[in-house]
Design an enzyme around this catalytic site. Structure first.
Site, PDB file in Angstrom:
ATOM      1  N   GLU A   1     -13.126   5.525  -7.512  1.00 41.77           N
ATOM      2  CA  GLU A   1     -11.975   4.652  -7.780  1.00 41.77           C
ATOM      3  C   GLU A   1     -11.091   4.468  -6.548  1.00 41.77           C
ATOM      4  O   GLU A   1      -9.939   4.888  -6.541  1.00 41.77           O
ATOM      5  CB  GLU A   1     -11.134   5.273  -8.896  1.00 41.77           C
ATOM      6  CG  GLU A   1     -11.886   5.441 -10.184  1.00 41.77           C
ATOM      7  CD  GLU A   1     -11.161   6.317 -11.190  1.00 41.77           C
ATOM      8  OE1 GLU A   1     -11.475   6.216 -12.380  1.00 41.77           O
ATOM      9  OE2 GLU A   1     -10.290   7.112 -10.773  1.00 41.77           O
ATOM     10  N   PRO A   2     -11.611   3.847  -5.505  1.00 47.71           N
ATOM     11  CA  PRO A   2     -10.774   3.650  -4.327  1.00 47.71           C
ATOM     12  C   PRO A   2      -9.719   2.571  -4.568  1.00 47.71           C
ATOM     13  O   PRO A   2     -10.028   1.518  -5.129  1.00 47.71           O
ATOM     14  CB  PRO A   2     -11.783   3.171  -3.268  1.00 47.71           C
ATOM     15  CG  PRO A   2     -12.872   2.509  -4.065  1.00 47.71           C
ATOM     16  CD  PRO A   2     -12.950   3.246  -5.367  1.00 47.71           C
TER      17      PRO A   2
ATOM     18  N   CYS B   1      21.697   0.823   1.961  1.00 44.67           N
ATOM     19  CA  CYS B   1      22.815   1.739   2.175  1.00 44.67           C
ATOM     20  C   CYS B   1      22.351   3.170   1.996  1.00 44.67           C
ATOM     21  O   CYS B   1      22.702   3.839   1.017  1.00 44.67           O
ATOM     22  CB  CYS B   1      23.936   1.415   1.210  1.00 44.67           C
ATOM     23  SG  CYS B   1      24.788  -0.040   1.763  1.00 44.67           S
ATOM     24  N   GLU B   2      21.545   3.622   2.908  1.00 42.63           N
ATOM     25  CA  GLU B   2      20.998   4.958   2.797  1.00 42.63           C
ATOM     26  C   GLU B   2      20.392   5.322   4.153  1.00 42.63           C
ATOM     27  O   GLU B   2      19.603   4.546   4.701  1.00 42.63           O
ATOM     28  CB  GLU B   2      19.903   4.930   1.713  1.00 42.63           C
ATOM     29  CG  GLU B   2      19.292   6.248   1.486  1.00 42.63           C
ATOM     30  CD  GLU B   2      18.959   6.490   0.012  1.00 42.63           C
ATOM     31  OE1 GLU B   2      19.546   5.860  -0.886  1.00 42.63           O
ATOM     32  OE2 GLU B   2      18.099   7.347  -0.206  1.00 42.63           O
TER      33      GLU B   2
HETATM   34  N1  LLP Z   1      -7.968   7.249  -9.504  1.00 45.83           N
HETATM   35  C1  LLP Z   1      -6.952   7.939 -10.038  1.00 45.83           C
HETATM   36  C2  LLP Z   1      -7.168   8.631 -11.308  1.00 45.83           C
HETATM   37  C3  LLP Z   1      -5.711   7.990  -9.402  1.00 45.83           C
HETATM   38  O1  LLP Z   1      -4.720   8.672  -9.952  1.00 45.83           O
HETATM   39  C4  LLP Z   1      -5.529   7.303  -8.183  1.00 45.83           C
HETATM   40  C5  LLP Z   1      -4.248   7.333  -7.489  1.00 45.83           C
HETATM   41  C6  LLP Z   1      -6.608   6.585  -7.651  1.00 45.83           C
HETATM   42  C7  LLP Z   1      -7.826   6.586  -8.342  1.00 45.83           C
HETATM   43  C8  LLP Z   1      -6.516   5.793  -6.384  1.00 45.83           C
HETATM   44  O2  LLP Z   1      -6.207   6.561  -5.287  1.00 45.83           O
HETATM   45  P1  LLP Z   1      -6.301   5.914  -3.817  1.00 45.83           P
HETATM   46  O3  LLP Z   1      -7.748   5.641  -3.514  1.00 45.83           O
HETATM   47  O4  LLP Z   1      -5.525   4.654  -3.828  1.00 45.83           O
HETATM   48  O5  LLP Z   1      -5.687   6.931  -2.931  1.00 45.83           O
HETATM   49  N2  LLP Z   1       1.827   6.272  -4.341  1.00 45.83           N
HETATM   50  C9  LLP Z   1       1.010   7.185  -3.546  1.00 45.83           C
HETATM   51  C10 LLP Z   1      -0.374   7.297  -4.069  1.00 45.83           C
HETATM   52  C11 LLP Z   1      -0.427   7.713  -5.508  1.00 45.83           C
HETATM   53  C12 LLP Z   1      -1.827   7.672  -6.014  1.00 45.83           C
HETATM   54  C13 LLP Z   1      -1.899   7.889  -7.467  1.00 45.83           C
HETATM   55  N3  LLP Z   1      -3.212   7.866  -7.986  1.00 45.83           N
HETATM   56  C14 LLP Z   1       1.035   6.717  -2.089  1.00 45.83           C
HETATM   57  O6  LLP Z   1       1.721   5.761  -1.784  1.00 45.83           O
HETATM   58  O7  LLP Z   1       0.397   7.338  -1.240  1.00 45.83           O
END
Ligand code: LLP
Length: 463
Positions: free
Chosen positions: A320-321, A391-392
């Protein structure tokens, strides 16, 4: 304002404060292709172009701040992932990284599946025509209403994340007279080397059901006993922005061990495992991400090896990228507003956006690159901190970077690799208007998510 009106800040040689920066690139005008999307280049006049259009033209037409998404790069990355994993595996794009109806259509056309984690993402996916059977639904606290909608729509799989949810989904499925395909999300006990807020496989956090104390095996027992559920596999996601494959290897090994235990206890060989997302991308020149084919080979080798050892049929793998597909495909374009050289420290460059369009620096101490993109410059490098207009004082977009010392208000600068978790985590803090996302391809640019307006703000404020 001319350069003389704001004397340049300290050069890299006389920096006094600590920082994460390394020496400036030999030539600040050279764009490191690792961090920019594939069609980005500089034209003969030195202006950055994407999809064949210069940033000056994009800024004029769409304003700043704005995210520009390189559609052909996005599609190429989708294809690279699905080709790398081949026909015996499934790639689910993680919609939380960035989702819009145009993105859903591209995914559909490129043959990817989609992972959603909320009713809002599910609605977007279905509305844009993603077949329900190609959608997976995640989350540690899906509401009953969300589960109802997912089951009614005929969603491909629901990833169960708690004991309560096992029962909830089973009841809802039975009420609808269906057997819902489900996976169980397990926490495999891996300490991923990433920021603590985006690590998810150690035991002390809210996601999944732990393998270690037999909870996962118990969850499998319950799921197999309920008529409304068709348990197709086990799911693990160890965290995000991870470069080291070791964590995935441990995770794959533990998940396969669980499949072997399930076979021994229940006489059932579950057909699928999902190893989640989390693959890192290059935000700066220091980062060295792996290519999809290397990742696919590493994961499939380990699963095959472990399955042979456990005398199991090799399950179908899914991944799941999110970030690894959309992250590198976009940059945020800002206009420089004010410039403050702080003697002996650094120069603060304020832009017309900030933590409302990119919270990642403030939240995770994330590192980004930045470049002057409306022109080239032969001026000396100057150590800068790119900050927003909020503002931070924590409103930092790029903590430490080098820009040419003749930078001036009105110049356009761009922060690359902002395709993931920037627009999707954008806020209205200080009543900022969330920027648009503009898709650029083959000389054409079109808005796929429009800029918010003050009317949008007032519409929600019912007075
Ligand atoms: N699968 C599941 C179950 C997940 O919880 C996530 C991300 C992904 C796939 C995708 O992960 P990716 O390949 O995009 O790293 N907001 C944070 C990232 C939170 C990710 C949450 N789950 C950031 O900005 O780094």
């Amino acid at each position: 304002m001319s350069r003389s009106a704001h004397p340049a800040g300290p050069r890299h040689a006389d920096v006094l404060t600590e920082g994460h920066y390394s020496a400036p690139a030999a030539d600040l005008n050279v764009l490191d292709e690792k961090v920019w999307s594939r069609t980005v280049t500089r034209d003969a006049d030195g202006a950055l172009t994407v999809g064949g259009i210069t940033v000056a033209k994009l800024a004029e037409e769409f304003g700043t701040p704005a995210y520009f998404l390189d559609e052909s790069d996005f599609r190429a990355r989708c294809r690279a992932w699905s080709e790398a994993f081949g026909p015996d595996a499934d790639v689910f794009y993680a919609g939380k990284a960035f989702l819009s109806r145009a993105v859903v259509r591209w995914l559909k056309e490129e043959g990817l599946n989609l992972d959603v984690c909320s009713g809002g993402e599910l609605t977007t996916a279905l509305d844009a025509g993603m077949p329900a059977e190609r959608i997976a639904f995640h989350g540690n606290n899906k509401t009953v209403a969300e589960i109802e909608r997912a089951v009614e729509a005929g969603i491909g799989r629901i990833v169960l994340d708690s004991f309560q949810e096992i029962v909830r989904v089973a009841h809802i499925a039975q009420r609808h007279g269906v057997r819902q395909r489900v996976q169980i999300r397990v926490t495999v006990g891996v300490e991923a080397h990433t920021h603590e807020f985006i690590a998810t496989a150690h035991e002390d956090q809210k996601f999944g059901i732990a393998l270690a104390d037999g909870q996962a095996a118990e969850a499998v027992r319950r799921a197999l006993s309920l008529d409304g559920l068709d348990l197709i596999g086990v799911h693990s996601h160890i965290g995000s922005q991870i470069f080291d494959m070791a964590g995935f290897e441990v995770s794959a090994r533990r998940v396969v061990q669980l499949l072997a235990e399930i076979r021994d206890e229940h006489g059932v060989e579950l057909p699928e495992i999902d190893l989640g997302g989390g693959l890192g991308i290059a935000y700066t020149s220091e980062d060295d991400p792996r290519e999809p084919h290397e990742i696919a080979k590493a994961l499939s080798d380990i699963v095959t090896r472990e399955c042979e050892a456990a005398k199991l049929r090799t399950p179908r793998i899914s991944v799941e990228p999110g970030r690894a597909i959309v992250g590198p495909t976009a940059f945020t374009l800002y206009e420089v507003g004010t410039i403050k050289p702080l003697e002996g420290l650094r120069t603060y460059v304020s832009v017309d956006g900030g933590m409302s369009d990119n919270i990642r620096t403030a939240l995770y101490d994330a590192e980004y690159s930045v470049a002057l993109v409306s022109r080239t410059s032969d001026a000396e490098p100057m150590l800068v901190r790119v900050v927003g207009k909020h503002c931070e004082s924590g409103d930092i977009v790029v903590k430490d970077a080098f820009l040419p010392a003749d930078l001036a208000p009105g110049d356009l600068i761009a922060v690359p690799a902002t395709g993931a978790y920037c627009r999707s985590m954008a806020s209205n803090y200080n009543h900022a208007l969330r920027p648009p996302v503009v898709a650029v391809r083959d000389g054409e640019a079109r808005v796929i998510v429009r800029r918010e307006t003050e009317e949008d703000l007032l519409r929600l404020d019912v007075g």
